[in-house]
Design a protein around this motif. Structure first.
Motif, short mmCIF file in Angstrom:
data_model
loop_
_atom_site.label_atom_id
_atom_site.label_comp_id
_atom_site.label_asym_id
_atom_site.label_seq_id
_atom_site.Cartn_x
_atom_site.Cartn_y
_atom_site.Cartn_z
N ASN A 18 0.57 -1.34 -0.26
CA ASN A 18 -0.24 0.14 0.00
C ASN A 18 0.46 1.05 0.12
O ASN A 18 0.11 1.81 0.03
CB ASN A 18 -1.43 -0.43 1.38
CG ASN A 18 -1.76 -1.39 1.33
OD1 ASN A 18 -2.57 -1.28 -0.10
ND2 ASN A 18 -1.75 -1.75 2.75
N GLU A 52 -5.82 -9.72 3.84
CA GLU A 52 -4.80 -8.29 4.35
C GLU A 52 -3.89 -8.12 5.05
O GLU A 52 -3.41 -8.52 6.31
CB GLU A 52 -6.42 -7.05 5.15
CG GLU A 52 -7.47 -7.12 3.67
CD GLU A 52 -7.32 -6.06 2.51
OE1 GLU A 52 -5.84 -4.51 3.17
OE2 GLU A 52 -7.69 -6.34 2.30
N THR A 56 -4.77 -6.25 10.76
CA THR A 56 -6.00 -6.48 10.63
C THR A 56 -6.95 -7.60 10.77
O THR A 56 -8.24 -7.92 10.32
CB THR A 56 -7.20 -5.85 8.64
OG1 THR A 56 -6.56 -7.69 8.18
CG2 THR A 56 -5.72 -4.55 8.03
#
Length: 120
Positions: A18, A52, A56
């Motif tokens: 990310n 993820e 998370t």
């Protein structure tokens, strides 16, 4: 026989997934479709998914009959489960050969396990 290739990634791997820099982020993601395509073209792809990041995760435990829910991953280790592939190959040696073709970065670890065969 089905085998699952578990892909354990480092915190750096999860960070780059990310990354705000699209070049770094895209470079991470660009290598996976070719590997998935190779598995499919070989006719051994059963399934798979990326996961993820560990933060998370939700961990479920039971203690004295009570359900305990906790935020975060179960294991407090450097490498965390980042995804998996399930493949249908004749033996462990073949599963290892395919796992060795998985995209690599320093610190990434692969665990190959045979899936349980259904009984009855």
């Amino acid at each position: 026989m089905n085998y699952t290739v578990l892909i354990y990634e480092t915190p750096e791997d999860f960070a780059v997934r990310n990354d705000p820099d699209p070049e770094k982020r895209d470079a991470y993601w660009a290598v996976w479709p070719a590997y998935t395509k190779a598995l499919k073209d070989a006719g051994i792809f059963v399934g798979g998914a990326g996961l993820e990041p560990p933060e998370t995760a939700t961990t479920l435990k039971f203690r004295e009959g009570k359900r305990l829910v906790q935020d975060g991953p179960y294991a407090e280790t450097k490498e965390q489960l980042g995804g998996f592939y399930m493949i249908d190959v004749p033996d462990l040696d073949t599963a290892l050969e395919w796992a060795a073709r998985c995209p690599r970065t320093p610190g990434r670890v692969y665990e190959i396990r045979p899936n349980l065969q259904p009984k009855g």
